[in-house]
Design a protein around this motif. Structure first.
Motif, mmCIF file in Angstrom:
data_model
loop_
_atom_site.group_PDB
_atom_site.id
_atom_site.type_symbol
_atom_site.label_atom_id
_atom_site.label_comp_id
_atom_site.label_asym_id
_atom_site.label_seq_id
_atom_site.Cartn_x
_atom_site.Cartn_y
_atom_site.Cartn_z
ATOM 1 N N ASP A 139 -2.800 -4.267 -1.665
ATOM 2 C CA ASP A 139 -4.015 -4.985 -2.046
ATOM 3 C C ASP A 139 -5.197 -4.368 -1.292
ATOM 4 O OD1 ASP A 139 -3.970 -6.052 0.571
ATOM 5 O OD2 ASP A 139 -3.097 -7.946 -0.082
ATOM 6 N N LEU A 140 -6.375 -4.880 -1.515
ATOM 7 C CA LEU A 140 -7.579 -4.283 -0.912
ATOM 8 C C LEU A 140 -7.629 -4.448 0.607
ATOM 9 C CD1 LEU A 140 -10.247 -5.178 -3.603
ATOM 10 C CD2 LEU A 140 -9.028 -3.020 -3.248
ATOM 11 N N GLN A 141 -6.837 -5.347 1.162
ATOM 12 C CA GLN A 141 -6.775 -5.526 2.621
ATOM 13 C C GLN A 141 -5.649 -4.701 3.242
ATOM 14 O OE1 GLN A 141 -7.074 -8.341 0.480
ATOM 15 N NE2 GLN A 141 -9.261 -8.028 0.820
ATOM 16 N N GLY A 142 -4.888 -3.959 2.436
ATOM 17 C CA GLY A 142 -3.816 -3.114 2.955
ATOM 18 C C GLY A 142 -2.467 -3.802 2.996
ATOM 19 N N ALA A 163 -9.209 1.414 7.827
ATOM 20 C CA ALA A 163 -10.618 1.808 7.708
ATOM 21 C C ALA A 163 -10.731 3.293 7.373
ATOM 22 C CB ALA A 163 -11.361 1.490 9.000
ATOM 23 N N THR A 164 -9.891 4.116 7.982
ATOM 24 C CA THR A 164 -9.905 5.557 7.721
ATOM 25 C C THR A 164 -9.569 5.845 6.264
ATOM 26 O OG1 THR A 164 -9.200 5.977 9.999
ATOM 27 C CG2 THR A 164 -8.889 7.767 8.416
ATOM 28 N N VAL A 165 -8.527 5.180 5.763
ATOM 29 C CA VAL A 165 -8.102 5.398 4.376
ATOM 30 C C VAL A 165 -9.181 4.928 3.407
ATOM 31 C CG1 VAL A 165 -6.408 4.723 2.626
ATOM 32 C CG2 VAL A 165 -5.639 5.337 4.919
ATOM 33 N N LEU A 166 -9.736 3.747 3.635
ATOM 34 C CA LEU A 166 -10.772 3.232 2.735
ATOM 35 C C LEU A 166 -12.009 4.126 2.727
ATOM 36 C CD1 LEU A 166 -10.534 -0.626 3.253
ATOM 37 C CD2 LEU A 166 -9.849 0.710 1.248
ATOM 38 N N ALA A 167 -12.390 4.643 3.897
ATOM 39 C CA ALA A 167 -13.543 5.547 3.962
ATOM 40 C C ALA A 167 -13.262 6.833 3.172
ATOM 41 C CB ALA A 167 -13.878 5.870 5.412
ATOM 42 N N ALA A 168 -12.047 7.368 3.296
ATOM 43 C CA ALA A 168 -11.689 8.586 2.556
ATOM 44 C C ALA A 168 -11.642 8.315 1.056
ATOM 45 C CB ALA A 168 -10.342 9.118 3.041
ATOM 46 N N LEU A 169 -11.138 7.146 0.666
ATOM 47 C CA LEU A 169 -11.102 6.803 -0.759
ATOM 48 C C LEU A 169 -12.503 6.718 -1.341
ATOM 49 C CD1 LEU A 169 -8.256 4.123 -0.959
ATOM 50 C CD2 LEU A 169 -8.159 6.545 -1.587
ATOM 51 N N LYS A 170 -13.444 6.132 -0.595
ATOM 52 C CA LYS A 170 -14.827 6.038 -1.069
ATOM 53 C C LYS A 170 -15.486 7.410 -1.160
ATOM 54 C CE LYS A 170 -15.938 1.367 0.357
ATOM 55 N NZ LYS A 170 -16.703 0.522 1.258
ATOM 56 N N ARG A 171 -15.208 8.231 -0.162
ATOM 57 C CA ARG A 171 -15.887 9.529 -0.089
ATOM 58 C C ARG A 171 -15.250 10.588 -0.993
ATOM 59 N NH1 ARG A 171 -17.761 12.673 5.357
ATOM 60 N NH2 ARG A 171 -19.035 14.182 4.269
ATOM 61 N N VAL A 214 -2.759 8.635 -0.822
ATOM 62 C CA VAL A 214 -3.253 7.305 -1.168
ATOM 63 C C VAL A 214 -4.398 7.476 -2.162
ATOM 64 C CG1 VAL A 214 -4.272 5.178 -0.276
ATOM 65 C CG2 VAL A 214 -2.610 6.430 1.115
ATOM 66 N N VAL A 215 -4.305 6.751 -3.276
ATOM 67 C CA VAL A 215 -5.346 6.796 -4.309
ATOM 68 C C VAL A 215 -5.678 5.374 -4.738
ATOM 69 C CG1 VAL A 215 -4.762 9.096 -5.184
ATOM 70 C CG2 VAL A 215 -3.644 7.086 -6.145
ATOM 71 N N PRO A 216 -6.899 5.155 -5.181
ATOM 72 C CA PRO A 216 -7.264 3.807 -5.639
ATOM 73 C C PRO A 216 -6.731 3.544 -7.045
ATOM 74 C CG PRO A 216 -9.144 5.256 -5.819
ATOM 75 C CD PRO A 216 -8.050 6.059 -5.176
ATOM 76 N N LEU A 217 -6.385 2.304 -7.305
ATOM 77 C CA LEU A 217 -6.034 1.859 -8.649
ATOM 78 C C LEU A 217 -7.259 1.128 -9.181
ATOM 79 C CD1 LEU A 217 -3.838 1.546 -10.833
ATOM 80 C CD2 LEU A 217 -3.194 -0.591 -9.720
ATOM 81 N N ARG A 218 -7.764 1.574 -10.332
ATOM 82 C CA ARG A 218 -9.004 1.029 -10.861
ATOM 83 C C ARG A 218 -8.753 0.302 -12.178
ATOM 84 N NH1 ARG A 218 -12.828 2.802 -7.561
ATOM 85 N NH2 ARG A 218 -12.603 4.802 -6.543
ATOM 86 N N ASP A 219 -9.543 -0.736 -12.429
ATOM 87 C CA ASP A 219 -9.434 -1.465 -13.691
ATOM 88 C C ASP A 219 -10.236 -0.741 -14.764
ATOM 89 O OD1 ASP A 219 -12.090 -2.080 -13.200
ATOM 90 O OD2 ASP A 219 -11.752 -4.215 -12.871
ATOM 91 N N ALA A 220 -10.312 -1.333 -15.949
ATOM 92 C CA ALA A 220 -10.990 -0.700 -17.083
ATOM 93 C C ALA A 220 -12.473 -0.450 -16.812
ATOM 94 C CB ALA A 220 -10.825 -1.567 -18.325
ATOM 95 N N GLU A 221 -13.097 -1.267 -15.949
ATOM 96 C CA GLU A 221 -14.515 -1.082 -15.619
ATOM 97 C C GLU A 221 -14.719 -0.140 -14.436
ATOM 98 O OE1 GLU A 221 -13.386 -4.508 -16.022
ATOM 99 O OE2 GLU A 221 -13.866 -4.173 -18.117
ATOM 100 N N GLY A 222 -13.646 0.398 -13.864
ATOM 101 C CA GLY A 222 -13.759 1.333 -12.754
ATOM 102 C C GLY A 222 -13.779 0.698 -11.378
ATOM 103 N N ARG A 223 -13.538 -0.614 -11.292
ATOM 104 C CA ARG A 223 -13.517 -1.295 -9.990
ATOM 105 C C ARG A 223 -12.196 -1.035 -9.286
ATOM 106 N NH1 ARG A 223 -15.654 -6.009 -13.156
ATOM 107 N NH2 ARG A 223 -13.432 -6.352 -13.436
ATOM 108 N N HIS A 224 -12.274 -0.833 -7.998
ATOM 109 C CA HIS A 224 -11.096 -0.623 -7.151
ATOM 110 C C HIS A 224 -10.383 -1.968 -6.999
ATOM 111 C CE1 HIS A 224 -9.558 0.934 -2.971
ATOM 112 N NE2 HIS A 224 -8.575 0.645 -3.782
ATOM 113 N N ILE A 225 -9.212 -2.118 -7.624
ATOM 114 C CA ILE A 225 -8.507 -3.402 -7.603
ATOM 115 C C ILE A 225 -7.272 -3.382 -6.714
ATOM 116 C CG2 ILE A 225 -9.354 -4.161 -9.834
ATOM 117 C CD1 ILE A 225 -6.611 -3.266 -11.000
#
Length: 180
Positions: free
Chosen positions: A34-37, A75-83, A107-118
């Motif tokens: 989930d978004l909190q890891g 925090a490191t992973v989330l920063a890398a995913l954003k960047r 590690v890669v983000p899973l995104r919904d149809a609108e592109g939001r990181h879910i």
């Protein structure tokens, strides 16, 4: 009576079964976070790789379950995913029994149809065997270097010895001729 067309629902169910089978049949440990890891899902390869059942890890923080050594990993992973849109690194994780395993983690983000990181997907590839083979290759390379060095030294010693041996044989023949 009522008639309903359920073909779309059946097709969706079949597609979901196929995707679930694909998820479970991968050789790499796949963990959905989930978004909190926290662990949301965990395939059988992850169970085999880390020794925990899915029930033992659901809801627990990923870095805590695997006891990853890096501080502030979330925090490191989330920063890398954003960047960069992904995070990849070799890590040492601890199995349930306390033994170490070397993993290449992507590690890669899973995104919904609108592109939001879910959610986040973490794929763990066991590289312990590869590291062992690399260590063996390094030892073999060093032994080959020692063999090449030994052959070179033997060649350098053999040349003067051959000269000395030829002269000694010549002197022995000459001395034998003087004796006769």
């Amino acid at each position: 009576g009522t008639l309903m067309d359920v073909s779309a629902r059946k097709q969706t169910e079949q597609e979901l079964r196929r995707e679930a089978l694909l998820f479970e049949s991968l050789n790499d440990g796949v963990i959905f976070l989930d978004l909190q890891g926290g662990v949301v899902d965990w395939n059988t390869s992850a169970e085999r790789l880390f020794g925990y059942s899915k029930g033992e890890v659901l809801g627990r923080p990923w870095s805590e379950v695997l006891r990853l050594s890096e501080h502030n990993l979330q925090a490191t992973v989330l920063a890398a995913l954003k960047r960069y849109g992904r995070w990849s690194r070799e890590v040492v994780a601890l199995r349930k029994d306390g033994s170490e395993t070397f993993c290449e983690v992507t590690v890669v983000p899973l995104r919904d149809a609108e592109g939001r990181h879910i959610a986040t997907i973490a794929v763990h590839r066991d590289i312990g065997e590869r590291r062992a083979m690399q260590a063996q290759l390094l030892v073999a390379s060093r032994l080959a270097s020692v063999g090449t060095l030994a052959a070179g030294v033997a060649h350098e010693i053999n040349n003067p010895l051959a000269f000395v041996n030829a002269n000694v044989l010549y002197l022995a023949d000459e001395l034998e001729r003087f004796r006769s």
